[in-house]
Scaffold this motif. Structure first.
Motif, short mmCIF file in Angstrom:
data_model
loop_
_atom_site.label_atom_id
_atom_site.label_comp_id
_atom_site.label_asym_id
_atom_site.label_seq_id
_atom_site.Cartn_x
_atom_site.Cartn_y
_atom_site.Cartn_z
N LEU A 1 -9.21 -10.26 -0.81
CA LEU A 1 -9.23 -9.00 -0.79
C LEU A 1 -10.18 -8.44 -2.03
O LEU A 1 -10.33 -9.21 -2.95
N PRO A 2 -10.98 -7.64 -1.75
CA PRO A 2 -12.19 -7.35 -2.68
C PRO A 2 -11.56 -6.65 -3.99
O PRO A 2 -10.85 -5.80 -4.04
N ILE A 3 -12.14 -7.11 -5.17
CA ILE A 3 -11.94 -6.47 -6.52
C ILE A 3 -12.85 -5.62 -7.16
O ILE A 3 -12.76 -4.62 -7.37
N GLY A 4 -14.23 -6.49 -7.12
CA GLY A 4 -15.31 -5.54 -7.63
C GLY A 4 -16.56 -6.57 -7.84
O GLY A 4 -16.57 -7.68 -7.29
N PRO B 1 8.88 -6.32 -4.31
CA PRO B 1 8.01 -6.59 -5.71
C PRO B 1 6.69 -7.62 -5.57
O PRO B 1 7.21 -8.65 -4.68
N ASN B 2 5.76 -7.05 -6.16
CA ASN B 2 4.66 -8.48 -6.23
C ASN B 2 3.76 -8.17 -5.23
O ASN B 2 2.73 -9.19 -5.16
N MET B 3 4.02 -7.51 -4.00
CA MET B 3 3.04 -7.49 -3.15
C MET B 3 1.38 -6.74 -3.78
O MET B 3 1.68 -5.83 -4.60
N ALA B 4 0.56 -7.11 -2.90
CA ALA B 4 -0.74 -6.63 -3.67
C ALA B 4 -0.97 -5.17 -3.03
O ALA B 4 -0.47 -4.82 -1.79
N VAL B 5 -1.58 -4.17 -3.89
CA VAL B 5 -1.85 -2.77 -3.17
C VAL B 5 -3.20 -2.79 -3.31
O VAL B 5 -3.98 -2.87 -4.39
N ILE B 6 -3.84 -2.00 -2.09
CA ILE B 6 -5.29 -1.82 -2.16
C ILE B 6 -5.63 -0.47 -1.72
O ILE B 6 -4.61 0.32 -1.08
N THR B 7 -6.88 -0.02 -1.78
CA THR B 7 -7.33 1.11 -1.06
C THR B 7 -8.33 0.55 -0.06
O THR B 7 -8.71 -0.77 -0.24
N SER B 8 -9.20 1.58 0.50
CA SER B 8 -10.17 0.97 1.31
C SER B 8 -11.17 0.18 0.58
O SER B 8 -11.97 -0.54 0.89
N LYS B 9 -11.36 0.69 -0.69
CA LYS B 9 -12.47 0.04 -1.40
C LYS B 9 -12.18 -1.19 -2.24
O LYS B 9 -13.09 -2.00 -2.89
N GLY B 10 -10.75 -1.74 -2.47
CA GLY B 10 -10.86 -2.69 -3.08
C GLY B 10 -9.18 -2.75 -3.68
O GLY B 10 -8.59 -1.73 -3.52
N LEU B 11 -8.70 -3.70 -4.38
CA LEU B 11 -7.62 -4.15 -4.70
C LEU B 11 -7.27 -2.99 -6.18
O LEU B 11 -8.10 -2.74 -6.87
N ILE B 12 -6.17 -2.49 -6.27
CA ILE B 12 -6.00 -1.51 -7.42
C ILE B 12 -4.70 -2.00 -8.04
O ILE B 12 -4.62 -1.68 -9.39
N GLY B 13 -3.87 -2.78 -7.48
CA GLY B 13 -2.60 -3.31 -8.47
C GLY B 13 -1.64 -3.93 -7.62
O GLY B 13 -1.96 -4.40 -6.50
N LYS B 14 -0.47 -4.21 -7.98
CA LYS B 14 0.83 -4.68 -7.22
C LYS B 14 1.95 -3.83 -7.38
O LYS B 14 1.93 -2.94 -8.42
N VAL B 15 2.98 -4.22 -6.56
CA VAL B 15 4.01 -3.43 -6.56
C VAL B 15 4.96 -3.95 -7.67
O VAL B 15 5.13 -5.13 -7.84
N LYS B 16 5.30 -3.04 -8.50
CA LYS B 16 6.12 -3.53 -9.61
C LYS B 16 7.57 -3.36 -9.34
O LYS B 16 8.22 -4.52 -9.77
N SER B 17 8.10 -2.47 -8.65
CA SER B 17 9.47 -2.43 -8.09
C SER B 17 9.62 -1.71 -6.90
O SER B 17 8.84 -0.90 -6.97
#
Lengths: 171, 294
Positions: B238-241, B147-163
């Motif tokens: 990590l890029p966001i926008g 939990p709480n690890m960052a999740v990205i795609t090739s274009k940028g951050l999309i969210g975090k691991v909830k569980s």
């Protein structure tokens, strides 16, 4: 084989909803409009109308729990809404006749009830800050259009299927 | 009065409302992990979802490819013009990287906040009711996802691991409304960096809100926003926008920037879960016991 057919169809719709959301473009009905597939509740309501009322409520309970655990991680929202809407439908069907057009309208009403109930619950637990007018225009109307299309396509096959199911229960 | 209590349906309804409130309260509680029946159910359905979504994805990708072919000529032209620039950039990156490692060696500083270890995962499901923006991915605890690890795609951050469960995990997207979902970010403005927190998402505009930027920071349109790594969980840069608009907040003490996210929150097929290289500080270590005694 017959016994497993109904749970398999419901499970297929359960997973199908998630795949549908993944594959369709987010702005199906214009920008800012959100159309939610409610195929599972539509089939559950057809089951309560044409098949067995008791089974409709029980499957509603089971799939509501599954929906909450797998997709939302907040137990209670759909666990409560699915069976109670199925129950309201059984009461409604007592005073209305069961021709297929009437049944379709009632199922659509059930979808609207579910969507409004889910909105109220999420509003109460602060998972959304949308006001009611915005909810009506940006969520409820597109959702009803999408599900109306599904209901029109699926009404007749569901009627056949669940009537057969009811017969097999009576035997 | 006794008739009121004899009404069986009413009693059932009341009891079920009490159970409902208790269950919602239980699941809204800030819990580290799901209970084992939940984990078991999620893993089992995850298995079925995996089996279904794979062939479906193949078909979807095929149609996408056919569409892509139509634009190939135009895209190729555009890409060729960019290629020259890329070669120059690449050599510069090479040089900077080498510089950086050498300087690090001189300083004897091994770990950095920006180091991370990516893990590939495929999206196998998405929450169909679009109130809670959650994704289900096909990697879990046995692939080292927590939990709480960052999740990205090739274009940028999309969210975090909830569980995370044994074989699947749930990802909470940045676009979902959750007051506990805050990410420490910084705006790259030339020499300076301005820090702020990503808090919330404007659904109508499709923009992220970067709040608590100092009131005297000169933020401009088009500046890049990246993670700062100071939250203790996500790695740095990590890029966001990109910044679209800046407005002062309601009291005029800080500023709020609207960020256009780099990643698309809808068309997500494959993601990377990012494990931070640097040590995560434990909460207990951060609380200084000696100070409390005073």
């Amino acid at each position: 084989m017959r016994r497993f057919l109904l749970p398999l169809i419901l499970l297929g719709l359960f997973i199908g909803e998630s795949i549908f959301v993944q594959l369709t473009p987010p702005e199906l009905f214009g920008s800012g409009k959100i159309a939610v597939p409610r195929f599972l509740i539509a089939s559950l309501l057809f089951l309560t109308i044409y098949g067995s009322k008791k089974h409709g409520v029980i499957y509603g309970l089971l799939f509501g729990l599954l929906f909450d655990i797998v997709y939302i991680e907040i137990i209670g929202i759909y666990l409560f809404l699915f069976p109670i809407i199925a129950y309201i439908m059984t009461k409604l069907m007592k005073i209305l006749q069961t021709n297929i057009a009437m049944a379709s309208i009632i199922v659509l009403l059930g979808v609207a009830l579910l969507e409004a109930g889910a909105y109220q619950m999420n509003f109460l637990i602060h998972r959304t800050d949308m006001d009611f007018a915005a909810f009506l225009s940006s969520r409820l109307v597109p959702t009803l259009i999408l599900n109306l299309i599904f209901i029109i396509l699926a009404a007749y096959p569901f009627k056949r299927l669940f009537e057969k199911y009811a017969d097999s229960l009576n035997e | 009065m006794p008739q009121f209590f004899l009404n069986k349906r009413l009693i059932i309804l009341l009891v079920s409302i009490i159970i409902l409130v208790a269950l919602i309260g239980f699941s809204l509680k800030d819990r580290e992990n799901l209970t084992w029946p939940e984990q078991f159910l999620k893993d089992t359905t995850g298995f079925v979802q995996n089996a279904v979504s794979r062939p479906v994805n193949y078909v979807a990708v095929f149609f996408e490819n056919v569409q892509d072919l139509q634009n190939t000529y135009k895209e190729n032209k555009e890409l060729k013009t960019r290629l020259d620039e890329l070669a120059r950039l690449e050599s510069e990156v090479q040089r900077l990287k080498k510089d950086n490692t050498e300087l690090r060696e001189i300083l004897d500083k091994q770990d950095s906040l920006s180091e991370f270890e990516p893990k590939q995962a495929t999206v196998i499901g998405r929450n169909p009711d679009r109130w809670h923006e959650l994704l289900i991915i096909n990697k879990g605890k046995n692939a080292g996802i927590e939990p709480n690890m960052a999740v990205i795609t090739s274009k940028g951050l999309i969210g975090k691991v909830k569980s995370s469960n044994t074989f699947t995990s749930t990802v909470q997207l940045l676009s979902s409304m959750d007051p506990t979902n805050r990410i420490s970010a910084k705006i790259q403005a030339g020499e300076n960096n301005f820090f702020g927190l990503i808090e919330g998402y404007d659904k109508e505009k499709g923009l992220l809100l970067l709040k608590r930027i100092p009131y005297d920071a000169k933020v401009e349109k088009g500046q890049n926003v990246i993670t700062s790594g100071l939250g203790g969980v996500f790695p740095e840069s990590l890029p966001i926008g990109k910044v679209v608009d800046v407005v002062p907040d309601e009291f005029g003490l800080t500023q709020t920037a609207y960020i256009e996210p780099g990643a698309d929150f809808y068309d997500i097929g494959h993601v990377m879960v990012v494990k931070r290289g640097a040590l995560q500080p434990e909460l207990m270590e951060m609380i200084d016991e000696k100070e409390e005694e005073l």
